[in-house]
Write a protein that holds these residues in place. Sequence first.
Motif, mmCIF file in Angstrom:
data_model
loop_
_atom_site.group_PDB
_atom_site.id
_atom_site.type_symbol
_atom_site.label_atom_id
_atom_site.label_comp_id
_atom_site.label_asym_id
_atom_site.label_seq_id
_atom_site.Cartn_x
_atom_site.Cartn_y
_atom_site.Cartn_z
ATOM 1 N N UNK A 30 -2.069 -62.753 -137.953
ATOM 2 C CA UNK A 30 -3.260 -63.474 -137.489
ATOM 3 C C UNK A 30 -4.459 -62.543 -137.546
ATOM 4 N N UNK A 31 -5.293 -62.692 -138.550
ATOM 5 C CA UNK A 31 -6.478 -61.850 -138.714
ATOM 6 C C UNK A 31 -7.655 -62.440 -137.935
ATOM 7 N N UNK A 32 -8.542 -61.547 -137.504
ATOM 8 C CA UNK A 32 -9.654 -61.953 -136.658
ATOM 9 C C UNK A 32 -10.969 -61.694 -137.379
ATOM 10 N N UNK A 33 -11.805 -62.739 -137.449
ATOM 11 C CA UNK A 33 -13.108 -62.620 -138.113
ATOM 12 C C UNK A 33 -14.165 -63.326 -137.278
ATOM 13 N N UNK A 34 -15.416 -62.964 -137.526
ATOM 14 C CA UNK A 34 -16.516 -63.620 -136.819
ATOM 15 C C UNK A 34 -16.726 -65.040 -137.330
ATOM 16 N N UNK A 94 -5.998 -52.647 -125.698
ATOM 17 C CA UNK A 94 -6.557 -53.975 -125.447
ATOM 18 C C UNK A 94 -8.044 -54.047 -125.789
ATOM 19 N N UNK A 95 -8.714 -52.905 -125.832
ATOM 20 C CA UNK A 95 -10.148 -52.905 -126.141
ATOM 21 C C UNK A 95 -10.429 -53.432 -127.543
ATOM 22 N N UNK A 96 -9.473 -53.256 -128.450
ATOM 23 C CA UNK A 96 -9.673 -53.659 -129.838
ATOM 24 C C UNK A 96 -8.822 -54.878 -130.175
ATOM 25 N N UNK A 97 -8.613 -55.731 -129.177
ATOM 26 C CA UNK A 97 -7.723 -56.878 -129.367
ATOM 27 C C UNK A 97 -8.420 -58.190 -129.058
ATOM 28 N N UNK A 115 -14.296 -53.457 -127.251
ATOM 29 C CA UNK A 115 -14.649 -52.978 -128.589
ATOM 30 C C UNK A 115 -14.612 -54.111 -129.603
ATOM 31 N N UNK A 116 -13.624 -54.995 -129.478
ATOM 32 C CA UNK A 116 -13.526 -56.136 -130.395
ATOM 33 C C UNK A 116 -14.768 -57.016 -130.301
ATOM 34 N N UNK A 117 -15.225 -57.274 -129.085
ATOM 35 C CA UNK A 117 -16.422 -58.112 -128.912
ATOM 36 C C UNK A 117 -17.638 -57.456 -129.550
ATOM 37 N N UNK A 118 -17.741 -56.151 -129.378
ATOM 38 C CA UNK A 118 -18.890 -55.453 -129.957
ATOM 39 C C UNK A 118 -18.870 -55.505 -131.486
ATOM 40 N N UNK A 119 -17.688 -55.300 -132.078
ATOM 41 C CA UNK A 119 -17.594 -55.325 -133.541
ATOM 42 C C UNK A 119 -17.796 -56.725 -134.112
ATOM 43 N N UNK A 120 -17.444 -57.724 -133.333
ATOM 44 C CA UNK A 120 -17.645 -59.102 -133.801
ATOM 45 C C UNK A 120 -19.046 -59.615 -133.500
ATOM 46 N N UNK A 121 -19.813 -58.831 -132.782
ATOM 47 C CA UNK A 121 -21.171 -59.266 -132.445
ATOM 48 C C UNK A 121 -21.221 -60.318 -131.370
ATOM 49 N N UNK A 122 -20.210 -60.335 -130.501
ATOM 50 C CA UNK A 122 -20.164 -61.306 -129.399
ATOM 51 C C UNK A 122 -20.656 -60.619 -128.135
#
Length: 401
Positions: free
Chosen positions: A112-116, A204-207, A166-173
């Motif tokens: 399951x890949x995650x994208x914006x 969990x920060x990057x999840x 970290x995931x939210x920041x990289x996705x721009x959320x």
Amino acid sequence: MTGARLVPARLRPRDVIRVGGVGLRTRPLRAFLSALGIAIGIAAMTAVVGISSSSRAELDRTLDALGTNLLTVSPGQSIFGEAAQLPAESVEMIARIGPVREVAATAQLADAKVYRSDRIPAAETGGIGARAANLELLDTVGAELASGVWLNSATARYPAVVLGATAARRLGVGAAGTETQIHLGGRWFTVIGVLAPVPLAPELDLSALVGWEAAATYLGFDGHPTTVYSRSVESSVEAVRAVLGATANPAAPNEVEVSRPSDALAAAQATDQAFTGLLLGLGAVALLVGGVGVANTMVISVLERRPEIGLRRSLGATRGQIRTQFLTESLLLSALGGAGGVLLGIGVTSGYALLQSWPTVVPAWAMVGGVGATLLIGGLAGLYPAIRAARLSPTEALATP
């Protein structure tokens, strides 16, 4: 009648300090520059020890707040070197251990890949991983929400996701909301929450975290956890740790890895200590350079003050008193540099700790050791000039133009 034998006057400690300070008072700029060399070395060493100690104090405070009773269970390798797997029932089995108070699990969803959005190239995942999560995860790992809400029995069944910091920041959320969606595993998921950084579970920060049931329904999850977190009674942590492997996977306990997050933090702390050792070495070099400066100052002082030495010798000063005078001057010069360096190091530590919101900690041994090191360096640096001054005869010294 036998003539009376002249006994040289003894110098009291107060007189020794007053006479030893003559050279510092008459040549203040030179004394300041020499003391500054010592102060820089001591300030560097004090600041390095202080910042390192403040960092460790913050780490200890974090561990005290979150608890050191968090243990993690993950699959290891089979005897054939293949990746092992935890049983789907491992969470329920661990929960039956008496001292265990809280249990939660996550499962990595590799496919399951995650994208914006659905227009992002497949290769640009940003390193974000999708994980299925139990509802008890938040409390078990001591995590907090920066925005939105955590999964509940209703949202865990539907395409809802909580992002790590970290995931939210990289996705721009920037914040959770009903209109904020990401593309996860080929489907749109609504972002209902964003976590604050989780010190004891940094993975969990990057999840992107979805409910256990939703992962099975929409993402093909098979129900096998990849990480189980458990909190136990503090006094029974080691006893629980000893039986976790056999409890999580009774059929193959050797294929289970058990650790605690504080072990990883201890490894990071060991790295910090190695870096601290390097900086302390640089501070020692600076201190040595300062000692050479003190020695140079004292040698020049002896050369310039030959007439004074000759006059004092003619008036009855002994070699020992001359030697004591110049050695005291060297020690006073080093003590000024050491005290100034310690104060400067404390100031640097306090400023940096304040910027990082850390407690300010400067060990007493660092302050006492800093001043002690300067006195040792000063004593060694001033010994030769003091001996050289004491060896000058009155006639030789007075003959100096």
